[in-house]
Enzyme design. Structure first.
Site, short mmCIF file in Angstrom:
data_model
loop_
_atom_site.label_atom_id
_atom_site.label_comp_id
_atom_site.label_asym_id
_atom_site.label_seq_id
_atom_site.Cartn_x
_atom_site.Cartn_y
_atom_site.Cartn_z
N ASP A 1 56.23 10.25 59.34
CA ASP A 1 56.63 10.69 60.68
C ASP A 1 57.88 11.57 60.60
O ASP A 1 58.51 11.71 59.55
CB ASP A 1 56.81 9.51 61.62
CG ASP A 1 57.97 8.60 61.24
OD1 ASP A 1 59.10 9.10 61.06
OD2 ASP A 1 57.76 7.37 61.13
N LYS A 2 58.23 12.16 61.72
CA LYS A 2 59.29 13.16 61.77
C LYS A 2 60.61 12.64 61.22
O LYS A 2 61.36 13.37 60.56
CB LYS A 2 59.47 13.64 63.21
CG LYS A 2 60.47 14.78 63.39
CD LYS A 2 60.48 15.26 64.83
CE LYS A 2 61.43 16.44 65.00
NZ LYS A 2 61.42 16.94 66.41
#
Length: 234
Positions: A105-106
């Site tokens: 994820d980011k």
């Protein structure tokens, strides 16, 4: 394997079909040491040179990237800055496209594999292969002594799911820091497992994928790996 010259060059990111025809017309392409004059001719990629240089990874790419925070594992521009923006433009134009083997994820950092080998992506992300992945997490609360047992039990349920997580190995590094080894790849799994035990993950870094280690590779940089790193296709 012999393929059309224009197909080879376009698939490796040297330009559109029209653009690679232009390279041939300009005399910049040779095959076996001889100037190419037919972009449709079938040739062996290993015999091709552009401006005297061999083709860029004609057999495929496999990269180990240290993903920094703030970038996503997506080709969709609307999702924001992407890991693919860290790569040379030609690699971003390859077809099949260079893509991540699984996603981070980011906000998660660490080891991310990238390749244009579709079969390898499917093989390493398939649940049946149970490739171990090691993460290092820091959390916002002291971790309970029984956390390793809960993660290893095979009974831990994530919010919104009715199938428990597969057993995971935990090594406590400090009151609020731990290493977790998973063989699954559910959505935001590490964060959700800690949440199920009353802790919020503050930082998360993947340190290992299978037998590969992140080591001291700086964030945003990569190293190339042999296509045989994970053995031959099944």
């Amino acid at each position: 394997m012999r393929r059309r010259l224009d197909q080879i060059l376009a698939s490796l990111g040297y330009g559109s079909r029209r653009e690679v025809h232009g390279l041939v017309d300009e005399g910049r392409v040779t095959v076996g040491g001889t100037r190419a004059d037919d972009a449709a001719a079938k040739v062996e990629p290993g015999q091709v040179r552009i401006d005297g240089e061999p083709l860029d990874h004609p057999d495929g790419l496999l990269l180990l990237l240290h993903k920094p925070a703030g970038v996503v594992c997506s080709h969709e521009e609307r999702e924001g800055p992407s890991v693919y923006g860290l790569l040379p433009p030609r690699w971003r134009r390859r077809n099949p496209a260079v893509t991540s083997i699984g996603r981070l994820d980011k906000d998660t950092t660490g080891l991310l594999l990238l390749t244009d080998q579709t079969e390898l992506v499917h093989r390493l992300t398939s649940p049946k292969h149970k490739v171990p992945k090691l993460y290092r997490a820091t959390v916002d609360a002291d971790l309970a002594p029984d956390l390793p047992a809960r993660f290893a039990s095979g009974t831990l349920l994530l919010t919104g799911e009715d199938k428990p997580c597969a057993p995971a190995e935990v090594r406590l590094l400090g009151p609020r820091e731990a290493e977790v080894t998973l063989t699954e790849g559910r959505y935001h799994q590490v964060r959700r497992m800690f949440s199920a035990c009353g802790a919020t993950v503050l930082t998360l870094e993947r340190r290992r994928f299978g037998h590969l280690e992140l080591g001291d590779l700086p964030a945003g940089e990569w190293r190339e790996l042999p296509l045989t790193t994970f053995g031959a296709a099944e």
